[in-house]
Each structure stands twice: as C-alpha cells, then as structure tokens.
Design a protein around this motif. Structure first.
Motif, PDB file in Angstrom:
ATOM      1  N   GLU A  39       0.825  -1.210   0.000  1.00 27.39           N
ATOM      2  CA  GLU A  39       0.000   0.000   0.000  1.00 27.39           C
ATOM      3  C   GLU A  39       0.860   1.261   0.000  1.00 27.39           C
ATOM      4  O   GLU A  39       0.468   2.278  -0.577  1.00 27.39           O
ATOM      5  N   ARG A  40       2.016   1.214   0.639  1.00 28.56           N
ATOM      6  CA  ARG A  40       2.913   2.379   0.653  1.00 28.56           C
ATOM      7  C   ARG A  40       3.376   2.727  -0.752  1.00 28.56           C
ATOM      8  O   ARG A  40       3.429   3.898  -1.122  1.00 28.56           O
ATOM      9  N   PHE A  41       3.715   1.714  -1.547  1.00 36.23           N
ATOM     10  CA  PHE A  41       4.123   1.975  -2.921  1.00 36.23           C
ATOM     11  C   PHE A  41       2.977   2.592  -3.721  1.00 36.23           C
ATOM     12  O   PHE A  41       3.196   3.471  -4.552  1.00 36.23           O
ATOM     13  N   LYS A  42       1.765   2.129  -3.474  1.00 40.87           N
ATOM     14  CA  LYS A  42       0.613   2.698  -4.164  1.00 40.87           C
ATOM     15  C   LYS A  42       0.431   4.173  -3.797  1.00 40.87           C
ATOM     16  O   LYS A  42       0.209   5.017  -4.661  1.00 40.87           O
ATOM     17  N   VAL A  43       0.524   4.478  -2.501  1.00 40.70           N
ATOM     18  CA  VAL A  43       0.340   5.857  -2.052  1.00 40.70           C
ATOM     19  C   VAL A  43       1.437   6.752  -2.617  1.00 40.70           C
ATOM     20  O   VAL A  43       1.170   7.874  -3.072  1.00 40.70           O
ATOM     21  N   ILE A  44       2.669   6.267  -2.620  1.00 40.25           N
ATOM     22  CA  ILE A  44       3.773   7.047  -3.189  1.00 40.25           C
ATOM     23  C   ILE A  44       3.546   7.254  -4.686  1.00 40.25           C
ATOM     24  O   ILE A  44       3.753   8.350  -5.215  1.00 40.25           O
ATOM     25  N   GLY A  45       3.117   6.214  -5.375  1.00 39.90           N
ATOM     26  CA  GLY A  45       2.840   6.327  -6.811  1.00 39.90           C
ATOM     27  C   GLY A  45       1.730   7.322  -7.100  1.00 39.90           C
ATOM     28  O   GLY A  45       1.849   8.148  -8.019  1.00 39.90           O
ATOM     29  N   TYR A  46       0.645   7.271  -6.318  1.00 40.67           N
ATOM     30  CA  TYR A  46      -0.447   8.227  -6.504  1.00 40.67           C
ATOM     31  C   TYR A  46       0.017   9.648  -6.203  1.00 40.67           C
ATOM     32  O   TYR A  46      -0.357  10.598  -6.904  1.00 40.67           O
ATOM     33  N   GLY A  47       0.821   9.806  -5.159  1.00 38.48           N
ATOM     34  CA  GLY A  47       1.347  11.131  -4.819  1.00 38.48           C
ATOM     35  C   GLY A  47       2.242  11.679  -5.920  1.00 38.48           C
ATOM     36  O   GLY A  47       2.154  12.856  -6.287  1.00 38.48           O
ATOM     37  N   PHE A  48       3.105  10.816  -6.458  1.00 40.81           N
ATOM     38  CA  PHE A  48       3.987  11.248  -7.539  1.00 40.81           C
ATOM     39  C   PHE A  48       3.173  11.634  -8.774  1.00 40.81           C
ATOM     40  O   PHE A  48       3.443  12.661  -9.407  1.00 40.81           O
ATOM     41  N   ALA A  49       2.168  10.835  -9.093  1.00 46.02           N
ATOM     42  CA  ALA A  49       1.314  11.148 -10.245  1.00 46.02           C
ATOM     43  C   ALA A  49       0.534  12.440 -10.012  1.00 46.02           C
ATOM     44  O   ALA A  49       0.376  13.249 -10.938  1.00 46.02           O
ATOM     45  N   ALA A  50       0.062  12.652  -8.781  1.00 49.63           N
ATOM     46  CA  ALA A  50      -0.676  13.871  -8.462  1.00 49.63           C
ATOM     47  C   ALA A  50       0.216  15.098  -8.555  1.00 49.63           C
ATOM     48  O   ALA A  50      -0.267  16.214  -8.733  1.00 49.63           O
ATOM     49  N   TRP A  51       1.528  14.923  -8.411  1.00 53.83           N
ATOM     50  CA  TRP A  51       2.466  16.025  -8.578  1.00 53.83           C
ATOM     51  C   TRP A  51       2.877  16.179 -10.040  1.00 53.83           C
ATOM     52  O   TRP A  51       2.876  17.284 -10.585  1.00 53.83           O
ATOM     53  N   LEU A  52       3.207  15.076 -10.691  1.00 56.98           N
ATOM     54  CA  LEU A  52       3.780  15.127 -12.031  1.00 56.98           C
ATOM     55  C   LEU A  52       2.779  15.582 -13.093  1.00 56.98           C
ATOM     56  O   LEU A  52       3.116  16.430 -13.933  1.00 56.98           O
ATOM     57  N   VAL A  53       1.578  15.054 -13.082  1.00 56.39           N
ATOM     58  CA  VAL A  53       0.594  15.367 -14.135  1.00 56.39           C
ATOM     59  C   VAL A  53       0.277  16.866 -14.183  1.00 56.39           C
ATOM     60  O   VAL A  53       0.340  17.475 -15.254  1.00 56.39           O
ATOM     61  N   PRO A  54      -0.039  17.522 -13.059  1.00 51.54           N
ATOM     62  CA  PRO A  54      -0.287  18.964 -13.143  1.00 51.54           C
ATOM     63  C   PRO A  54       0.954  19.766 -13.554  1.00 51.54           C
ATOM     64  O   PRO A  54       0.833  20.776 -14.258  1.00 51.54           O
TER      65      PRO A  54
END
Length: 187
Positions: free
Chosen positions: A144-159
């Motif tokens: 789950e930690r990898f998922k949260v980190i991945g979602y956080g990175f995507a939430a930063w990178l896409v915008p």
C-alpha cells in the motif's frame, strides 16, 4: 543553458506544489494499524495455522444454533492484544455469536481485527499465528505504501507537465502574433 522567466516560474511552481503533495502523501502513508482486514489474509496463512482458528479462517464466525446444537450466546472472557510482537492479555468483553465450547482466546491485532482461536490452542501456537498474521499486515502495508507514493507522484507530475505544456502553448501563440506584427511592418 540560460533559463528564461517562464521556465523559472514553472520550476518554482513545481517545487512549491511538491510540498503539499508530499505532506498529503505522508499523512495518508499506510501503517500496519491502518490496514483493514480482508478475507484473503486468511488465505495467506498456512493451513495448519488456519486449523487453529474458529471457523477455519472465515471472515465471519457466526454459527447457526441448530447446526451446533446449543444456544447461541455472547462469549465473555479475556481479550488478548498483539503489540510489539507479543500477545498480551487485555480487559473487556469479547463478543461474537459462536459456540462457547469451540472458542478459546481472541487476539486483537494492530488493525483491530480479532483472531478467534479454538479452545485448547497453546499460547505458543497463538503467538505463532498472530505473528504470521502480523507479517501479512506488514506485507500489505508495504504494498500500500508503494501505491500511495505512486499516486502522490502522479498527483504532482501530471499537473506540472500540464502547466509546462500550457506555458509552452501560450508562448507559441504569443510568438505567432509577434511574428505576424513584424511581417506587417516590413510590408
């Protein structure tokens, strides 16, 4: 390479935007205590460990009174807690609709799930099964930690990429109008 004003603005915006995203990711970072119980956790336990549990590892331990041949009642007894790798006795009422003769101890895991053990299971076996379940929780938290980190990175990178593309498009359009003006002056 000389950085232009728009590129510097984009870099500053990206860095400043990373701060709240990092804080939100950290706040949502899963721990063993925050992992909800799922029925498939029992599937990951060894078969000999499942045999020590009431209901053989089903997520629901409710029995039909006609099936067990006795009245259904609330079991009142010691509640055990799994903390820091050790099973400790706690206080309170352990509730569940089961055959009182079948259930022995219950161990409350860090995520709040209770492992109901059959009567006659030794403390050593209870600790072993609790440790196995805790290891499953740790593995799930790690995933789950990898998922949260991945979602956080995507939430930063896409915008950030969207802002860069938008800035580049505005610059392209601006330069297009600027070129048109200079051509008209030459005529």
């Amino acid at each position: 390479m000389k950085l232009g004003g728009w590129l510097r603005l984009w870099i500053l915006m990206s860095v400043l935007y990373a701060i709240p995203i990092a804080l939100l990711t950290w706040a949502e970072f899963p721990s063993v205590g925050r992992i909800s119980h799922h029925g498939e956790f029992y599937d990951r336990l060894p078969k000999d460990s499942i045999e020590k549990l009431v209901g053989k590892g089903t997520s629901k331990i409710f029995f039909d009174p006609d099936e067990i041949g006795t009245d259904v009642e609330i079991l009142k007894g010691p509640r055990l807690h799994f903390r820091n790798g050790v099973v400790e006795k706690g206080k309170g009422i352990s509730q569940g609709f089961v055959d009182p003769d079948e259930i022995g101890d219950e161990v409350e895991m860090p995520n709040g799930h209770r492992l109901p053990f059959r009567s006659g299971v030794t403390e050593k076996d209870i600790s072993a099964v609790a440790n196995q379940y805790h290891d499953i929780l740790k593995a799930e938290a790690f995933t789950e930690r990898f998922k949260v980190i991945g979602y956080g990175f995507a939430a930063w990178l896409v915008p950030c990429i969207a802002a860069y593309i938008l800035g580049w498009a505005i610059r392209w359009v601006y330069r297009g109008f600027r070129r048109d003006t200079s051509i008209r002056k030459a005529d």
